[in-house]
Design a protein around this motif. Structure first.
Motif, PDB file in Angstrom:
ATOM      1  N   GLU A 245       0.843  -1.190   0.000  1.00 55.94           N
ATOM      2  CA  GLU A 245       0.000   0.000   0.000  1.00 55.94           C
ATOM      3  C   GLU A 245       0.881   1.244   0.000  1.00 55.94           C
ATOM      4  O   GLU A 245       2.029   1.219   0.452  1.00 55.94           O
ATOM      5  CB  GLU A 245      -0.935  -0.002   1.202  1.00 55.94           C
ATOM      6  N   SER A 247       0.415   4.871   1.382  1.00 57.41           N
ATOM      7  CA  SER A 247      -0.435   5.801   2.128  1.00 57.41           C
ATOM      8  C   SER A 247      -0.276   7.226   1.630  1.00 57.41           C
ATOM      9  O   SER A 247      -1.198   8.038   1.730  1.00 57.41           O
ATOM     10  CB  SER A 247      -0.117   5.718   3.625  1.00 57.41           C
ATOM     11  N   ALA A 250      -2.604   7.237  -1.112  1.00 56.34           N
ATOM     12  CA  ALA A 250      -3.867   6.580  -0.753  1.00 56.34           C
ATOM     13  C   ALA A 250      -4.176   5.407  -1.681  1.00 56.34           C
ATOM     14  O   ALA A 250      -5.332   5.131  -1.993  1.00 56.34           O
ATOM     15  CB  ALA A 250      -5.028   7.593  -0.767  1.00 56.34           C
ATOM     16  N   ARG A 252      -4.649   1.622  -2.202  1.00 55.04           N
ATOM     17  CA  ARG A 252      -4.991   0.483  -1.370  1.00 55.04           C
ATOM     18  C   ARG A 252      -4.720  -0.817  -2.135  1.00 55.04           C
ATOM     19  O   ARG A 252      -4.795  -0.841  -3.362  1.00 55.04           O
ATOM     20  CB  ARG A 252      -6.456   0.553  -0.962  1.00 55.04           C
TER      21      ARG A 252
END
Length: 313
Positions: A245, A247, A250, A252
């Motif tokens: 992932e 972050s 963002a 996912r």
């Protein structure tokens, strides 16, 4: 009755075609007279002993997680099914499967089979169709107007994923081998490309993609490269690996583990009967050929979705 069984983990030569006692439906169960089952890679994974931590089977074990057939017997407490009903379903992977003349199925995993196609061939629908549906919509949340890259679209899951993504209103880019390019174009792919070259930074027309569906085994470096072409806020979902992932952007990630869902399967059946979803079957073989089918899959020479049919069909 006849059934394929194996008494230990191993290569395809552990599979034997045996005479066994026909089971009887217990409470909550349906006995299905098998019209067809289909080969799935997980069948080989279980047989080879690679999934012992996930699926605790007992020996001897009957493979074949997909079933299509007719109801032969209904156990106590079962409602909604009658003898002679045509059914299709994804069986519990740890239980004995449908590589047999008859198989016991929990009533709740069965749904009415498509009416518009051969019953045996409808065994090509449950596992791969549900995998595609759950990856696209449950995990990735694909919706109209988004873009998707389907990496490894030549296989069974890929064929359904292309059709479902296109019907959802997405723009579909798919990687494929030349032999399946025309078929995927007919199924709705907007853009077809060859296998990806990970030796250089990935550069694909249409990137970044809102969703990347990865249907092949990739190294950690290759999976990270796929995550790099996911748009900010997008999703990378895989059948063999999930990936890192991000972050900061963002992004996912998730790995799909297919499960039985009769509501979803019934919707897939409805689409088949409406002519909106095509079930592709590459080959149909007698159940006695199952060892050869497993061997072909182990060596990468299986032509596509293969149906196995009991000898009396």
């Amino acid at each position: 009755m006849k059934a394929v069984r194996y008494h230990r983990y191993g290569d395809s030569d552990v599979l034997h075609y045996d005479e066994v006692q026909r089971p009887t439906a217990g409470p909550g169960q349906v006995l299905v007279k098998v019209a067809g089952t289909s080969f799935n890679p997980v069948d080989a994974g279980i047989r080879g002993g690679y999934l012992t931590e996930v699926f605790a089977i007992t020996f001897p074990h009957v493979p074949g997680i997909d079933v299509a057939g007719t109801v032969a017997e209904v156990g106590a407490g079962v409602t909604g099914w009658q003898i002679g009903d045509r059914v299709v379903g994804l069986l519990p992977m740890q239980d004995d499967g449908a590589a047999a003349d008859y198989v016991l199925a929990p009533a709740e995993v069965l749904t009415a089979a498509p009416r518009s196609m051969d019953l045996a061939d409808s065994a090509a629908l449950p596992t791969v169709g549900l995998t595609a549906w759950q990856a696209l919509f449950e995990l990735a949340g694909l919706r109209a107007g988004q873009t998707i890259l389907i990496n490894g679209a030549s296989g069974g899951v890929g064929g359904y994923a292309v059709q479902l993504a296109k019907q959802a209103g997405a723009t579909v880019t798919a990687t494929t081998k030349p032999a399946t390019a025309d078929r995927l174009r007919q199924r709705g792919a907007d853009r077809l490309i060859g296998y990806l070259d990970y030796s250089t930074p990935l550069s694909i027309e249409g990137q970044p993609f809102d969703v990347v569906l990865n249907l092949i085994g990739t190294s950690p470096e290759q999976t990270a490269a796929l995550a790099g072409i996911v748009a900010d806020g997008g999703f990378l979902v895989g059948t063999m690996t999930s990936g890192p992932e991000d972050s900061r952007r963002a992004v996912r990630t998730a790995r799909v583990f297919v499960r039985s869902d009769t509501t979803q399967l019934a919707d897939l059946v409805r689409r088949v009967d409406a002519g909106d979803l095509i079930v592709d079957v590459a080959d149909r073989r007698p159940l006695t050929d199952i060892a050869a089918v497993h061997d072909a899959a182990d060596t990468g020479h299986l032509p596509g979705k293969t149906i196995l049919v009991p000898s009396d069909q």
